[in-house]
Structure formats: structure tokens, C-alpha cells
Design a protein around this motif. Structure first.
Motif, PDB file in Angstrom:
ATOM      1  N   ARG A 206      65.462  45.628   3.911  1.00  0.00           N
ATOM      2  CA  ARG A 206      66.836  45.465   3.536  1.00  0.00           C
ATOM      3  C   ARG A 206      67.286  43.985   3.674  1.00  0.00           C
ATOM      4  NH1 ARG A 206      70.606  49.942   4.289  1.00  0.00           N
ATOM      5  NH2 ARG A 206      69.670  50.009   6.418  1.00  0.00           N
ATOM      6  N   SER A 231      60.060  48.706   3.420  1.00  0.00           N
ATOM      7  CA  SER A 231      60.891  49.718   4.403  1.00  0.00           C
ATOM      8  C   SER A 231      61.688  50.609   3.607  1.00  0.00           C
ATOM      9  CB  SER A 231      62.112  49.241   5.284  1.00  0.00           C
ATOM     10  OG  SER A 231      63.157  48.773   4.444  1.00  0.00           O
ATOM     11  N   ARG A 232      61.858  51.599   3.885  1.00  0.00           N
ATOM     12  CA  ARG A 232      62.670  52.879   3.069  1.00  0.00           C
ATOM     13  C   ARG A 232      64.118  52.266   2.526  1.00  0.00           C
ATOM     14  NH1 ARG A 232      63.502  59.050   4.757  1.00  0.00           N
ATOM     15  NH2 ARG A 232      65.581  59.570   3.650  1.00  0.00           N
ATOM     16  N   GLN A 245      56.758  52.519  -0.262  1.00  0.00           N
ATOM     17  CA  GLN A 245      57.256  52.642   1.220  1.00  0.00           C
ATOM     18  C   GLN A 245      56.285  52.826   2.537  1.00  0.00           C
ATOM     19  OE1 GLN A 245      60.553  55.335   1.252  1.00  0.00           O
ATOM     20  NE2 GLN A 245      60.082  56.288   3.339  1.00  0.00           N
ATOM     21  N   VAL A 246      56.391  52.076   3.374  1.00  0.00           N
ATOM     22  CA  VAL A 246      55.594  52.517   4.694  1.00  0.00           C
ATOM     23  C   VAL A 246      56.534  53.121   5.757  1.00  0.00           C
ATOM     24  CG1 VAL A 246      54.491  50.803   6.347  1.00  0.00           C
ATOM     25  CG2 VAL A 246      54.304  50.019   4.018  1.00  0.00           C
ATOM     26  N   GLY A 247      55.710  54.080   6.167  1.00  0.00           N
ATOM     27  CA  GLY A 247      56.538  54.599   7.404  1.00  0.00           C
ATOM     28  C   GLY A 247      56.284  56.471   7.407  1.00  0.00           C
ATOM     29  N   GLN A 248      57.094  56.814   8.245  1.00  0.00           N
ATOM     30  CA  GLN A 248      57.053  58.088   8.339  1.00  0.00           C
ATOM     31  C   GLN A 248      56.809  59.110   7.199  1.00  0.00           C
ATOM     32  OE1 GLN A 248      60.071  59.824  10.938  1.00  0.00           O
ATOM     33  NE2 GLN A 248      59.597  61.833  10.609  1.00  0.00           N
ATOM     34  N   THR A 249      57.736  58.976   6.285  1.00  0.00           N
ATOM     35  CA  THR A 249      57.826  59.536   5.018  1.00  0.00           C
ATOM     36  C   THR A 249      57.294  58.783   3.799  1.00  0.00           C
ATOM     37  OG1 THR A 249      60.217  58.762   5.009  1.00  0.00           O
ATOM     38  CG2 THR A 249      59.748  60.852   5.735  1.00  0.00           C
ATOM     39  N   GLY A 262      62.134  40.636   7.436  1.00  0.00           N
ATOM     40  CA  GLY A 262      63.602  41.272   7.042  1.00  0.00           C
ATOM     41  C   GLY A 262      63.608  42.998   7.411  1.00  0.00           C
ATOM     42  N   SER A 264      64.005  45.608  10.285  1.00  0.00           N
ATOM     43  CA  SER A 264      64.578  45.763  12.016  1.00  0.00           C
ATOM     44  C   SER A 264      63.505  46.551  12.577  1.00  0.00           C
ATOM     45  CB  SER A 264      65.834  46.769  11.680  1.00  0.00           C
ATOM     46  OG  SER A 264      65.639  47.908  11.336  1.00  0.00           O
ATOM     47  N   GLN A 268      60.943  55.068  12.590  1.00  0.00           N
ATOM     48  CA  GLN A 268      60.132  55.784  11.309  1.00  0.00           C
ATOM     49  C   GLN A 268      59.255  54.717  10.634  1.00  0.00           C
ATOM     50  OE1 GLN A 268      63.546  55.746  12.052  1.00  0.00           O
ATOM     51  NE2 GLN A 268      64.133  58.147  12.074  1.00  0.00           N
ATOM     52  N   HIS A 269      59.735  53.588  10.810  1.00  0.00           N
ATOM     53  CA  HIS A 269      59.003  52.630   9.922  1.00  0.00           C
ATOM     54  C   HIS A 269      57.516  52.093  10.819  1.00  0.00           C
ATOM     55  CE1 HIS A 269      58.183  49.131   6.977  1.00  0.00           C
ATOM     56  NE2 HIS A 269      57.698  48.652   8.156  1.00  0.00           N
ATOM     57  N   ASN A 283      62.455  37.773  11.258  1.00  0.00           N
ATOM     58  CA  ASN A 283      63.834  38.465  11.397  1.00  0.00           C
ATOM     59  C   ASN A 283      64.882  37.599  12.059  1.00  0.00           C
ATOM     60  OD1 ASN A 283      65.971  40.161  12.088  1.00  0.00           O
ATOM     61  ND2 ASN A 283      64.568  41.917  11.623  1.00  0.00           N
ATOM     62  N   LYS A 284      66.003  37.373  11.359  1.00  0.00           N
ATOM     63  CA  LYS A 284      66.868  36.435  11.937  1.00  0.00           C
ATOM     64  C   LYS A 284      67.591  36.950  13.184  1.00  0.00           C
ATOM     65  CE  LYS A 284      70.723  37.762   8.942  1.00  0.00           C
ATOM     66  NZ  LYS A 284      71.664  37.456   7.726  1.00  0.00           N
ATOM     67  N   ASP A 301      65.911  32.678   9.336  1.00  0.00           N
ATOM     68  CA  ASP A 301      66.093  33.203   7.973  1.00  0.00           C
ATOM     69  C   ASP A 301      64.912  33.206   7.273  1.00  0.00           C
ATOM     70  OD1 ASP A 301      66.845  33.318   5.414  1.00  0.00           O
ATOM     71  OD2 ASP A 301      68.662  32.213   5.877  1.00  0.00           O
ATOM     72  N   LEU A 302      64.791  34.369   6.718  1.00  0.00           N
ATOM     73  CA  LEU A 302      63.207  34.438   5.913  1.00  0.00           C
ATOM     74  C   LEU A 302      63.321  33.746   4.741  1.00  0.00           C
ATOM     75  CD1 LEU A 302      63.291  36.651   3.065  1.00  0.00           C
ATOM     76  CD2 LEU A 302      64.291  38.036   4.746  1.00  0.00           C
TER      77      LEU A 302
HETATM   78  C1  LIG Z   1      63.615  61.493   8.697  1.00  0.00           C
HETATM   79  C2  LIG Z   1      63.754  59.880   8.189  1.00  0.00           C
HETATM   80  C3  LIG Z   1      62.684  59.498   7.531  1.00  0.00           C
HETATM   81  C4  LIG Z   1      62.466  57.902   7.533  1.00  0.00           C
HETATM   82  N1  LIG Z   1      61.142  57.404   7.038  1.00  0.00           N
HETATM   83  C5  LIG Z   1      61.048  56.111   7.161  1.00  0.00           C
HETATM   84  C6  LIG Z   1      59.825  55.466   6.673  1.00  0.00           C
HETATM   85  O1  LIG Z   1      58.920  56.179   6.119  1.00  0.00           O
HETATM   86  N2  LIG Z   1      59.930  54.161   6.507  1.00  0.00           N
HETATM   87  C7  LIG Z   1      60.952  53.395   6.759  1.00  0.00           C
HETATM   88  O2  LIG Z   1      60.725  51.962   6.487  1.00  0.00           O
HETATM   89  N3  LIG Z   1      62.221  54.032   7.223  1.00  0.00           N
HETATM   90  C8  LIG Z   1      62.383  55.321   7.280  1.00  0.00           C
HETATM   91  N4  LIG Z   1      63.446  55.816   7.663  1.00  0.00           N
HETATM   92  C9  LIG Z   1      64.773  55.079   7.711  1.00  0.00           C
HETATM   93  C10 LIG Z   1      64.632  53.977   9.116  1.00  0.00           C
HETATM   94  O3  LIG Z   1      65.252  55.035  10.068  1.00  0.00           O
HETATM   95  C11 LIG Z   1      65.509  52.897   8.701  1.00  0.00           C
HETATM   96  O4  LIG Z   1      66.927  52.989   8.224  1.00  0.00           O
HETATM   97  C12 LIG Z   1      64.785  51.743   7.676  1.00  0.00           C
HETATM   98  O5  LIG Z   1      63.488  51.638   8.306  1.00  0.00           O
HETATM   99  C13 LIG Z   1      65.620  50.360   7.932  1.00  0.00           C
HETATM  100  O6  LIG Z   1      64.923  49.333   7.149  1.00  0.00           O
HETATM  101  P1  LIG Z   1      64.975  47.872   7.277  1.00  0.00           P
HETATM  102  O7  LIG Z   1      64.505  47.675   8.496  1.00  0.00           O
HETATM  103  O8  LIG Z   1      64.547  47.217   5.990  1.00  0.00           O
HETATM  104  O9  LIG Z   1      66.654  47.943   7.399  1.00  0.00           O
HETATM  105  P2  LIG Z   1      67.685  47.429   8.374  1.00  0.00           P
HETATM  106  O10 LIG Z   1      67.707  48.406   9.562  1.00  0.00           O
HETATM  107  O11 LIG Z   1      68.836  47.402   7.719  1.00  0.00           O
HETATM  108  O12 LIG Z   1      67.129  45.809   8.803  1.00  0.00           O
HETATM  109  C14 LIG Z   1      67.189  44.973   8.046  1.00  0.00           C
HETATM  110  C15 LIG Z   1      66.793  43.798   8.840  1.00  0.00           C
HETATM  111  O13 LIG Z   1      66.551  42.556   8.168  1.00  0.00           O
HETATM  112  C16 LIG Z   1      67.211  41.434   9.112  1.00  0.00           C
HETATM  113  N5  LIG Z   1      67.628  40.470   8.166  1.00  0.00           N
HETATM  114  C17 LIG Z   1      68.840  40.459   7.338  1.00  0.00           C
HETATM  115  N6  LIG Z   1      68.725  39.083   6.566  1.00  0.00           N
HETATM  116  C18 LIG Z   1      67.607  38.351   6.957  1.00  0.00           C
HETATM  117  C19 LIG Z   1      67.132  37.207   6.517  1.00  0.00           C
HETATM  118  N7  LIG Z   1      68.032  36.441   5.688  1.00  0.00           N
HETATM  119  N8  LIG Z   1      66.210  36.658   7.187  1.00  0.00           N
HETATM  120  C20 LIG Z   1      65.495  37.481   8.135  1.00  0.00           C
HETATM  121  N9  LIG Z   1      65.812  38.682   8.744  1.00  0.00           N
HETATM  122  C21 LIG Z   1      67.004  39.184   8.152  1.00  0.00           C
HETATM  123  C22 LIG Z   1      68.158  42.074  10.069  1.00  0.00           C
HETATM  124  O14 LIG Z   1      68.277  41.164  11.042  1.00  0.00           O
HETATM  125  C23 LIG Z   1      67.613  43.297  10.092  1.00  0.00           C
HETATM  126  O15 LIG Z   1      66.931  43.406  11.484  1.00  0.00           O
HETATM  127  C24 LIG Z   1      63.498  57.026   8.184  1.00  0.00           C
HETATM  128  C25 LIG Z   1      64.692  57.521   8.560  1.00  0.00           C
HETATM  129  C26 LIG Z   1      64.704  59.106   8.635  1.00  0.00           C
HETATM  130  C27 LIG Z   1      65.948  59.898   9.117  1.00  0.00           C
END
Ligand SMILES: Cc1cc2nc3c(=O)[nH]c(=O)nc-3n(C[C@H](O)[C@H](O)[C@H](O)COP(=O)(O)OP(=O)(O)OC[C@H]3O[C@@H](n4cnc5c(N)ncnc54)[C@H](O)[C@@H]3O)c2cc1C
Length: 314
Positions: A206, A231-232, A245-249, A262, A264, A268-269, A283-284, A301-302
């Protein structure tokens, strides 16, 4: 003594390496024989590849027009029939295997053992539960055939043997269902390495911020010859299609190098990258959970760090 039937996964006339991984798991049972079953319309090239895998005793083929596309409803009755006389049926735990194996188990009247990550005995296996947070040891009933999916990331692919196994055509007397038909295959086209088998993967989360911004991830991945994952949250936000998508689902992968940008590091990831070699995180947020599993972490910052990395790579 065990006799194992491994179901070959293939696409476009080519054997998928997931098959050789399932053969490795079969070999760990120390069976009397490992046979590979190829169901396709044109079986020759696929069967020839399967016959080269070390440890394979025989390759059995069923060439039928109905097997041109891997429809679980059509393949399962044939597999169940071919399974007679085998103690185990192993299928890779990929999208293909997760689709077909439960139907085979149901037709054989057994409960499936899913995601086998290690073999403890001929009927005892370890598998992950709770998104990989715990490992459970399960014992299958030795009175019935074991139908199991093999967690491909936990097994290296069996190499090619010195000689080829024999290839035999099977004729199965099975009435195939007509309620499920192949209509069309829609798949994304990419010249990049395949996410599930690539040795290097660069994933964006994200934090990348938008579909347009994802260009920075693609560009960097191309520079180092990596596949691209996500990520999801990135998928749900529409930055990338869900096959990434990489991860559990999503996809469970085991590249030598995994770069999480970027992302977290939600559990699940992390489930999807448990078997990765070196994990690099950008990650920032220095407190992000991804740094707990990363071998190399860059806090920042990425959008600043990736161009710097690209420059350093020349
Ligand atoms: C049943 C179930 C199954 C799931 N299956 C999966 C799955 O298969 N795969 C999966 O990935 N998730 C899965 N999830 C979702 C998971 O719980 C997280 O919500 C998801 O992985 C978060 O994605 P993210 O890390 O991209 O987003 P976020 O958690 O929002 O993290 C974004 C990160 O980016 C960083 N960031 C922001 N801007 C910058 C920047 N400019 N430079 C550097 N860093 C930055 C932030 O510090 C933050 O750490 C599942 C959830 C459930 C409930």
C-alpha cells in the motif's frame, strides 16, 4: 509398502516444476513406486519431461480432448479411477491442485491432507495452520488412500535422473461429467519471470500509493530480472491485478531473494514468504513488523531509496 501416484501439473504443453516438487515429497515417503499421471489432450511432451524426473517409476498418460484444459470436475473422476491400487495420491498445492484434490478426496471418500510441508512417516505429515503461525502433525488413516496436496515452497524440485522412466497409456473407463465446460481462459500476459517460480521477487504494498506509482516497482524488478508481487492491500486498492498477491490468500512463494517495498509485514503476508532465502525490506516506518523478519532493512522513503539503489546497481 507405499505406492504413490503424483498428478502432473502442466500448462501450454509444458510440465510445471510443481510436479517435480511433489515427486520430492513422494520420495520422502520412501515408497516402492512413484508414478506420475499426465492428463492432457496432447500428452507426449509433458510425459517425456515427467519421465526424466529422478525417482519416477512410470509415467501414466490419459490423452483425451476433454483434458485439454484442467477442469477439476473433469479430471477428478479420472484421477480417482487411476488411483486404484495406490496408497497415496499427491497433488501440488497450487491453484491447480487446490482445485482438483478435494474432489479426488471426496470421490475416494477420504479427508484430504492439505499443504504437506514434511513427511514424518508413510501416513504422518506436518502442515501449517493458523496462517503458518503453528505447525500441526497429522496422521492419516492407513486403511484408506491418502490424498494430499504438497506445499511446493517446502520442497525442492527433484532433478532429472540418469535414465527415463517408462511411459504407458492408460485407458480409463470413466463417464465424464458434462455440467462443467471450458469456455475461455483469460490470463495476464507478462514477459517477467513467473511469480511462483522466480528466484527473485520484488513486491510492492500500500505504501507504493497508486497504480501509476507501481511503475517504480516494475522498473526496479526488470533491472534485477525479478518477478513482481504485491500485498493484498495493494491488490484491494487496485494498484495491481490479484494474481500478483503474495500471502495466505495469494501465492506462497520461496524465492532466493524477496524484496518487500512499502509493505508493513502483516502475518497473512509473511505466510507467503516463510521459505524465502534473503528478505530485504524498504519501509519508512522503522517499527514496521516486516523488519522483524527481514535480513536486510532500509528505513526510508521508497521513492528516494529505489532510485538510489538503481543508481548503485549501475
Ligand atoms: C483472512 C485474511 C487473509 C489475508 N491474506 C493476505 C494475503 O494473502 N496477502 C497479504 O499481503 N495480506 C493479506 N491480508 C491482509 C493483511 O492483514 C494486511 O492488511 C496487508 O498485508 C497489508 O498490506 P500492506 O503491508 O501493503 O499495507 P499496510 O499495512 O497499509 O502497510 C503499508 C506500509 O507501507 C509503508 N510506507 C508507506 N509509504 C511509504 C513510503 N513512501 N516509503 C516506504 N514505506 C512506505 C508504511 O510504513 C506501511 O508499513 C489478509 C487479511 C486477512 C484478514
Amino acid at each position: 509398502m507405499s505406492k504413490i501416484l503424483v498428478i502432473a501439473e502442466h500448462l501450454g504443453g509444458k510440465l510445471n516444476s510443481s510436479t517435480a516438487r511433489a515427486v520430492s515429497a513422494a520420495a520422502a515417503v520412501k515408497p516402492e513406486a512413484i508414478d506420475v499421471l499426465v492428463l492432457a489432450d496432447n500428452v507426449d511432451a509433458i510425459a517425456a519431461d515427467a519421465a526424466k524426473i529422478e525417482g519416477v517409476s512410470r509415467v501414466l498418460t490419459v490423452a483425451r480432448a476433454e483434458n485439454a484444459h484442467p477442469l477439476a470436475a473433469v479430471l477428478a473422476p479420472q484421477i480417482a479411477k487411476a488411483a486404484a491400487g495406490y496408497t497415496h495420491v499427491f497433488v501440488p498445492s497450487t491453484t491447480f491442485g487446490k482445485d482438483v484434490a478435494p474432489r479426488v478426496a471426496a470421490l475416494l471418500g477420504v479427508a484430504q491432507v492439505s499443504d504437506v510441508m514434511s513427511v514424518e512417516g508413510s501416513h504422518t505429515f506436518k502442515r501449517p495452520i493458523y496462517a503458518g503461525n503453528a505447525i500441526i502433525t497429522v496422521e492419516a488413516d492407513a486403511a484408506h488412500a491418502v490424498v494430499a496436496t504438497i506445499r511446493t515452497a517446502s520442497w525442492s524440485a527433484a532433478g532429472n535422473g540418469a535414465s527415463s522412466a517408462s511411459i504407458e497409456a492408460l485407458s480409463l473407463d470413466v463417464t465424464l461429467p458434462t455440467h462443467t465446460r471450458f469456455v475461455e481462459l483469460k490470463q495476464g500476459k507478462s514477459d517477467r519471470p513467473d511469480l511462483q517460480s522466480a528466484s527473485k521477487v520484488v513486491s510492492g504494498g500500500r505504501g507504493v500509493g497508486s497504480k501509476e506509482n507501481f511503475e517504480i516497482i516494475y522498473k526496479f524488478a526488470d533491472k534485477i530480472g525479478a518477478a513482481v508481487g504485491a500485498s493484498r492491500a495493494a491488490v484491494d486498492a487496485g494498484y495491481v491485478p490479484n494474481e500478483m498477491q503474495v500471502g495466505q490468500t495469494g501465492k506462497i512463494i520461496a524465492p532466493e531473494l524477496y524484496m518487500a517495498i512499502g509493505i508493513s509485514g502483516a502475518i497473512q503476508h509473511l505466510t507467503g514468504i516463510k521459505d524465502a532465502g534473503t528478505i530485504v525490506a524498504i519501509n519508512k516506518d522503522g517499527e514496521a513488523p516486516i523488519f522483524e523478519v527481514a535480513d536486510i532493512g532500509l528505513v526510508g522513503d521508497l521513492f528516494k531509496l529505489i532510485p538510489e539503489l538503481e543508481q548503485a546497481l549501475g
